[in-house]
Write a protein that holds these residues in place. Structure first.
Motif, PDB file in Angstrom:
ATOM      1  N   ILE A  59      13.740  34.885  22.613  1.00 48.43           N
ATOM      2  CA  ILE A  59      15.164  34.646  22.832  1.00 48.43           C
ATOM      3  C   ILE A  59      15.950  35.774  22.181  1.00 48.43           C
ATOM      4  N   THR A  60      16.813  36.420  22.947  1.00 48.15           N
ATOM      5  CA  THR A  60      17.525  37.596  22.456  1.00 48.15           C
ATOM      6  C   THR A  60      18.752  37.247  21.614  1.00 48.15           C
ATOM      7  N   GLY A  61      19.245  36.013  21.739  1.00 48.14           N
ATOM      8  CA  GLY A  61      20.443  35.639  20.983  1.00 48.14           C
ATOM      9  C   GLY A  61      21.726  36.139  21.615  1.00 48.14           C
ATOM     10  N   LYS A  62      21.714  36.330  22.925  1.00 47.06           N
ATOM     11  CA  LYS A  62      22.918  36.750  23.642  1.00 47.06           C
ATOM     12  C   LYS A  62      23.241  35.718  24.714  1.00 47.06           C
ATOM     13  N   PRO A  63      24.282  34.925  24.527  1.00 49.00           N
ATOM     14  CA  PRO A  63      25.180  34.878  23.369  1.00 49.00           C
ATOM     15  C   PRO A  63      24.515  34.172  22.184  1.00 49.00           C
ATOM     16  N   PRO A  64      25.058  34.363  20.986  1.00 49.46           N
ATOM     17  CA  PRO A  64      24.460  33.700  19.823  1.00 49.46           C
ATOM     18  C   PRO A  64      24.544  32.179  19.906  1.00 49.46           C
ATOM     19  N   TYR A  97      30.766  33.930  21.989  1.00 53.55           N
ATOM     20  CA  TYR A  97      29.933  32.790  22.355  1.00 53.55           C
ATOM     21  C   TYR A  97      30.114  32.461  23.839  1.00 53.55           C
ATOM     22  N   GLY A  98      29.223  31.637  24.353  1.00 53.85           N
ATOM     23  CA  GLY A  98      29.381  31.081  25.681  1.00 53.85           C
ATOM     24  C   GLY A  98      30.007  29.701  25.588  1.00 53.85           C
ATOM     25  N   THR A  99      30.604  29.255  26.674  1.00 53.95           N
ATOM     26  CA  THR A  99      31.130  27.881  26.742  1.00 53.95           C
ATOM     27  C   THR A  99      30.514  27.190  27.943  1.00 53.95           C
ATOM     28  N   PHE A 100      30.231  25.915  27.772  1.00 52.86           N
ATOM     29  CA  PHE A 100      29.668  25.124  28.858  1.00 52.86           C
ATOM     30  C   PHE A 100      30.454  23.820  28.910  1.00 52.86           C
ATOM     31  N   ILE A 101      31.353  23.717  29.883  1.00 56.44           N
ATOM     32  CA  ILE A 101      32.194  22.542  30.049  1.00 56.44           C
ATOM     33  C   ILE A 101      31.697  21.775  31.267  1.00 56.44           C
ATOM     34  N   PRO A 130      19.774  30.968  28.885  1.00 54.39           N
ATOM     35  CA  PRO A 130      18.425  30.910  28.316  1.00 54.39           C
ATOM     36  C   PRO A 130      18.232  31.775  27.079  1.00 54.39           C
ATOM     37  N   ASN A 131      19.102  32.750  26.850  1.00 54.64           N
ATOM     38  CA  ASN A 131      18.949  33.639  25.695  1.00 54.64           C
ATOM     39  C   ASN A 131      19.842  33.275  24.520  1.00 54.64           C
ATOM     40  N   CYS A 132      20.600  32.189  24.636  1.00 49.79           N
ATOM     41  CA  CYS A 132      21.422  31.786  23.488  1.00 49.79           C
ATOM     42  C   CYS A 132      20.520  31.336  22.351  1.00 49.79           C
ATOM     43  N   LYS A 133      20.972  31.528  21.146  1.00 45.86           N
ATOM     44  CA  LYS A 133      20.156  31.136  19.989  1.00 45.86           C
ATOM     45  C   LYS A 133      20.413  29.682  19.595  1.00 45.86           C
ATOM     46  N   TYR A 134      21.667  29.263  19.701  1.00 46.03           N
ATOM     47  CA  TYR A 134      22.017  27.888  19.315  1.00 46.03           C
ATOM     48  C   TYR A 134      22.920  27.264  20.372  1.00 46.03           C
ATOM     49  N   VAL A 135      22.840  25.949  20.464  1.00 53.81           N
ATOM     50  CA  VAL A 135      23.764  25.155  21.260  1.00 53.81           C
ATOM     51  C   VAL A 135      24.520  24.236  20.305  1.00 53.81           C
ATOM     52  N   TRP A 136      25.841  24.299  20.379  1.00 56.07           N
ATOM     53  CA  TRP A 136      26.671  23.395  19.578  1.00 56.07           C
ATOM     54  C   TRP A 136      27.357  22.431  20.516  1.00 56.07           C
TER      55      TRP A 136
END
Length: 311
Positions: A59-64, A97-101, A130-136
């Motif tokens: 996982i590249t961490g993009k977005p973190p 960061y990315g957003t997922f609504i 798929p490359n995000c490091k965390y999901v909040w």
């Protein structure tokens, strides 16, 4: 002159004798050995052909981080939902960061309460990023208040997490015999969650992306758990899973509520204070003086001012 006739062929020829196949003389046990040997050879060819399993994809961490929020259908395209979306988007843009609504109605829940949609939405976000490091995951009835707090530092940073983790702590206070692991290290943690006065709270949750996260979310969203008549739906299902599955408990960290999940009222848990990363409108209603819209309006000017001053 007489010519001799050729001798006639016998009208009863000897019976046809087919050639015997060599396989006829191979015993069944020998044939089984040959087949197994052939399968081993094919397996070795596959193994050394470059097609071997190379482990989980890095996982590249993009977005973190991806910030996930799900709205009940009744809040879709309302001024309230737009207020919350603006909050998420501004925070995400600040940190890359990315957003997922999503909407609860986007998912098939097989008759389960709409609150279950948070689980499948987190899984969906991992597929989208798929490359995000965390999901909040942060609830629709909440606002991010501190634009300077990064999830990867404020919550998941190794030193910070080590300081916050509640070790040997009851999963369901005050007397649960199942407790968080006392030897857990920050590097082992894949799930960060808080508690309120009733137990685990799922209004704000951080998950580290990866194979374990997919397993965890798939387990949590299992139809069997959704079909149970849990009083608090997915929240009580999570309490059940954590206490019965060491594989999940071994990756879980419980942190103080104000770390990611402070409430707007002290009646239900730790109350929000200036500087906390977020405020959750616990038990807000659809209408009236305690409506979620009114609760959001209480903090609207503050979060907008904080985000503006931080630019």
């Amino acid at each position: 002159m007489h010519y001799a006739y050729p001798p006639r062929k016998d009208s009863h020829p000897a019976p046809f004798k087919p050639r015997r196949s060599p396989l006829r003389f191979i015993r069944r046990s020998q044939l089984k050995t040959i087949v197994l040997f052939g399968l081993v050879i094919l397996g070795l060819i596959w193994l050394f052909s470059g097609s071997k399993y190379k482990g989980p994809r890095p996982i590249t961490g993009k977005p973190p981080v991806v910030v996930v929020t799900v709205f009940d259908d009744k809040y879709d395209n309302t001024a309230y939902s737009q207020h919350i979306k603006d909050n998420r988007i501004q925070y995400a843009e600040k940190h890359g960061y990315g957003t997922f609504i999503a909407k609860a109605g986007d998912y098939e829940l097989s008759g389960a309460p709409a609150s279950w949609s948070k689980v499948v939405a987190m899984r969906h976000a991992m597929a989208r990023f798929p490359n995000c490091k965390y999901v909040w995951y942060i609830d629709q009835h909440a606002l991010i208040m501190n634009p300077g707090s990064k999830v990867e530092e404020h919550v998941m940073g190794a030193k910070r997490l080590e300081e916050m983790m509640l070790k040997d702590h009851p999963i369901v206070p005050p007397e649960s015999i199942i407790k968080t692991f006392s030897y857990l290290k920050a590097s082992d943690v894949n799930l960060v969650i808080t508690q309120d006065k009733d137990g685990l709270a799922t209004t704000s949750v951080v998950v580290r992306n990866g194979e374990w996260a997919k397993f965890f979310l798939d387990t949590w969203f299992d139809p069997m758990y959704r079909s149970y008549n849990f009083q608090k739906a997915e929240t009580h299902a999570l309490e059940h899973i954590v206490q019965w599955h060491p594989t999940i408990l071994s990756k879980l960290a419980i942190v103080p509520q104000r770390a990611i999940n402070a409430y707007s009222t002290v009646d239900y848990g730790a109350q929000y204070k200036d500087g906390d990363i977020a405020v959750v409108f616990a038990q807000c209603s659809g209408t009236g003086t305690k409506s979620c819209a009114n609760e959001a309006e209480r903090y609207s000017q503050q979060w907008r001012a904080s985000f503006g001053a931080d630019h």
